[in-house]
Design a protein around this motif. Structure first.
Motif, PDB file in Angstrom:
ATOM      1  N   UNK A 198      43.951  27.638  38.112  1.00 29.95           N
ATOM      2  CA  UNK A 198      43.837  28.183  39.464  1.00 29.95           C
ATOM      3  C   UNK A 198      43.031  27.219  40.325  1.00 29.95           C
ATOM      4  N   UNK A 199      43.689  26.682  41.351  1.00 28.23           N
ATOM      5  CA  UNK A 199      43.065  25.657  42.184  1.00 28.23           C
ATOM      6  C   UNK A 199      42.492  26.214  43.481  1.00 28.23           C
ATOM      7  N   UNK A 200      42.887  27.399  43.875  1.00 35.27           N
ATOM      8  CA  UNK A 200      42.417  27.958  45.140  1.00 35.27           C
ATOM      9  C   UNK A 200      40.907  28.142  45.109  1.00 35.27           C
ATOM     10  N   UNK A 201      40.220  27.875  46.225  1.00 38.56           N
ATOM     11  CA  UNK A 201      38.792  28.187  46.278  1.00 38.56           C
ATOM     12  C   UNK A 201      38.578  29.671  45.989  1.00 38.56           C
ATOM     13  N   UNK A 202      37.587  29.968  45.155  1.00 36.69           N
ATOM     14  CA  UNK A 202      37.437  31.322  44.643  1.00 36.69           C
ATOM     15  C   UNK A 202      35.980  31.767  44.705  1.00 36.69           C
ATOM     16  N   UNK A 203      35.778  33.019  45.102  1.00 38.38           N
ATOM     17  CA  UNK A 203      34.478  33.684  45.041  1.00 38.38           C
ATOM     18  C   UNK A 203      34.586  34.823  44.043  1.00 38.38           C
ATOM     19  N   UNK A 204      33.621  34.901  43.118  1.00 36.21           N
ATOM     20  CA  UNK A 204      33.619  35.940  42.093  1.00 36.21           C
ATOM     21  C   UNK A 204      32.335  36.739  42.232  1.00 36.21           C
ATOM     22  N   UNK A 205      32.457  38.002  42.668  1.00 37.97           N
ATOM     23  CA  UNK A 205      31.292  38.854  42.876  1.00 37.97           C
ATOM     24  C   UNK A 205      31.233  39.981  41.865  1.00 37.97           C
ATOM     25  N   UNK A 206      30.117  40.076  41.145  1.00 39.94           N
ATOM     26  CA  UNK A 206      29.938  41.112  40.118  1.00 39.94           C
ATOM     27  C   UNK A 206      28.552  41.725  40.263  1.00 39.94           C
ATOM     28  N   UNK A 207      28.490  43.038  40.194  1.00 34.90           N
ATOM     29  CA  UNK A 207      27.207  43.727  40.254  1.00 34.90           C
ATOM     30  C   UNK A 207      26.337  43.421  39.049  1.00 34.90           C
ATOM     31  N   UNK A 208      25.039  43.322  39.255  1.00 29.43           N
ATOM     32  CA  UNK A 208      24.135  42.992  38.153  1.00 29.43           C
ATOM     33  C   UNK A 208      24.037  44.129  37.138  1.00 29.43           C
ATOM     34  N   UNK A 218      30.349  32.725  33.979  1.00 23.91           N
ATOM     35  CA  UNK A 218      31.188  32.160  32.928  1.00 23.91           C
ATOM     36  C   UNK A 218      32.612  31.942  33.421  1.00 23.91           C
ATOM     37  N   UNK A 219      33.147  32.912  34.148  1.00 22.76           N
ATOM     38  CA  UNK A 219      34.502  32.759  34.688  1.00 22.76           C
ATOM     39  C   UNK A 219      34.547  31.617  35.694  1.00 22.76           C
ATOM     40  N   UNK A 220      33.571  31.555  36.583  1.00 26.65           N
ATOM     41  CA  UNK A 220      33.550  30.497  37.592  1.00 26.65           C
ATOM     42  C   UNK A 220      33.520  29.117  36.941  1.00 26.65           C
ATOM     43  N   UNK A 221      32.816  29.017  35.810  1.00 22.52           N
ATOM     44  CA  UNK A 221      32.716  27.741  35.119  1.00 22.52           C
ATOM     45  C   UNK A 221      34.029  27.249  34.539  1.00 22.52           C
ATOM     46  N   UNK A 222      34.980  28.161  34.349  1.00 22.51           N
ATOM     47  CA  UNK A 222      36.289  27.779  33.818  1.00 22.51           C
ATOM     48  C   UNK A 222      37.259  27.339  34.906  1.00 22.51           C
ATOM     49  N   UNK A 223      36.930  27.645  36.161  1.00 16.96           N
ATOM     50  CA  UNK A 223      37.874  27.453  37.251  1.00 16.96           C
ATOM     51  C   UNK A 223      37.601  26.157  37.997  1.00 16.96           C
ATOM     52  N   UNK A 224      38.592  25.691  38.738  1.00 16.44           N
ATOM     53  CA  UNK A 224      38.496  24.391  39.400  1.00 16.44           C
ATOM     54  C   UNK A 224      37.564  24.387  40.600  1.00 16.44           C
ATOM     55  N   UNK A 225      37.510  25.533  41.308  1.00 14.21           N
ATOM     56  CA  UNK A 225      36.793  25.537  42.587  1.00 14.21           C
ATOM     57  C   UNK A 225      36.253  26.936  42.861  1.00 14.21           C
TER      58      UNK A 225
END
Length: 261
Positions: A198-208, A218-225
């Motif tokens: 997945x190359x699209x710029x991505x924001x991943x928001x998760x509640x603490x 961890x998910x963000x670290x697998x993605x391109x951007x």
């Protein structure tokens, strides 16, 4: 412009009548709601339509198959994420939109990921809420939720998470049999290898305090951007309308626009 009570229209895809709303003008953003929710419950009541509309976006949201005002098949084979991603792509085609920002919450984020993989040219920016590495690894045992949805009444449900989803389904007056079918197949995982495509710029928001989503970092670290956002002191149900999340989404969308320009 009324951002509180949107009118719904419908279109047909894959033999199903699917409901959606389309409000405002400007850069389009497609919103995909979570399991047992609806476009109104997920996006209108928590203020997302107002927040994004007042920021100048064209806000589009559909009721996923099995939910809200859309058709509700009882066959689990109709609820794989790639099929629901096809509904989202078909809605953009129906509206004549070549590409849009895509934001999904929980199951909606899983659908959005499938859309980004199947039709990357349709996705400008990607926002996942309530779903981190569970996109790839899963998040515990969901079978009791299907059992809870099929139970004669809430009083018959003892499983804590099952009770939570059953109560939510009762509150939203959902078709519980359709939801039980949906939960059986909509949890299909995305491989880590595919997430890395997945190359699209991505924001991943998760509640603490979210015990379902898994790590955003961890998910963000697998993605391109991708970038991760901790939504402070929010669990899976309460993170969706959080003001920190909303501001982060607005900032992210502006960053994507600045980068493209």
């Amino acid at each position: 412009m009324n951002f509180n009570l949107p009118d719904f229209d419908s279109f047909t895809h894959d033999g199903l009548d699917l409901a959606y709303f389309d409000v405002g003008s400007g850069e389009p953003i497609l919103l995909i709601h979570g399991f047992a929710s609806t476009a109104s419950v997920n996006w209108v009541h928590p203020g997302w339509l107002k927040t994004l509309g007042e920021a100048g976006y064209r806000v589009i949201a559909l009721d996923n198959r099995g939910h809200g005002k859309s058709d509700k098949p009882h066959d689990p084979e109709r609820y794989y994420p790639r099929l629901m991603a096809g509904d989202a792509a078909a809605l953009l085609d129906h509206l004549g939109i070549e590409n849009a920002h895509v934001m999904g919450y929980s199951m909606g984020a899983r659908i959005a990921a499938n859309l980004a993989l199947a039709d990357p040219e349709k996705v400008r920016g990607l926002i996942f809420g309530g779903l981190g590495i569970a996109l790839c690894d899963g998040a515990g045992d969901w079978d009791p939720i299907a059992e809870a949805l099929r139970a004669p009444s809430l009083d018959d449900v003892t499983h804590e998470r099952g009770r939570m989803f059953r109560a939510f389904a009762d509150q939203t007056r959902s078709d519980r049999i359709a939801l039980a079918a949906c939960i059986e197949t909509s949890r299909e995982l995305v491989s880590r290898e595919d997430v890395g495509r997945i190359a699209a710029p991505t924001l991943i928001g998760v509640g603490t305090r979210d015990d379902l989503a898994g790590s955003a970092q961890t998910l963000a670290g697998l993605m391109q951007n991708a970038r991760a956002l901790d939504i402070p002191n929010r669990d899976h149900m309460l993170a969706v309308g959080d003001k920190v999340f909303k501001q982060a989404v607005l900032d992210f969308l502006q960053d994507v626009a600045d980068t493209k320009n």
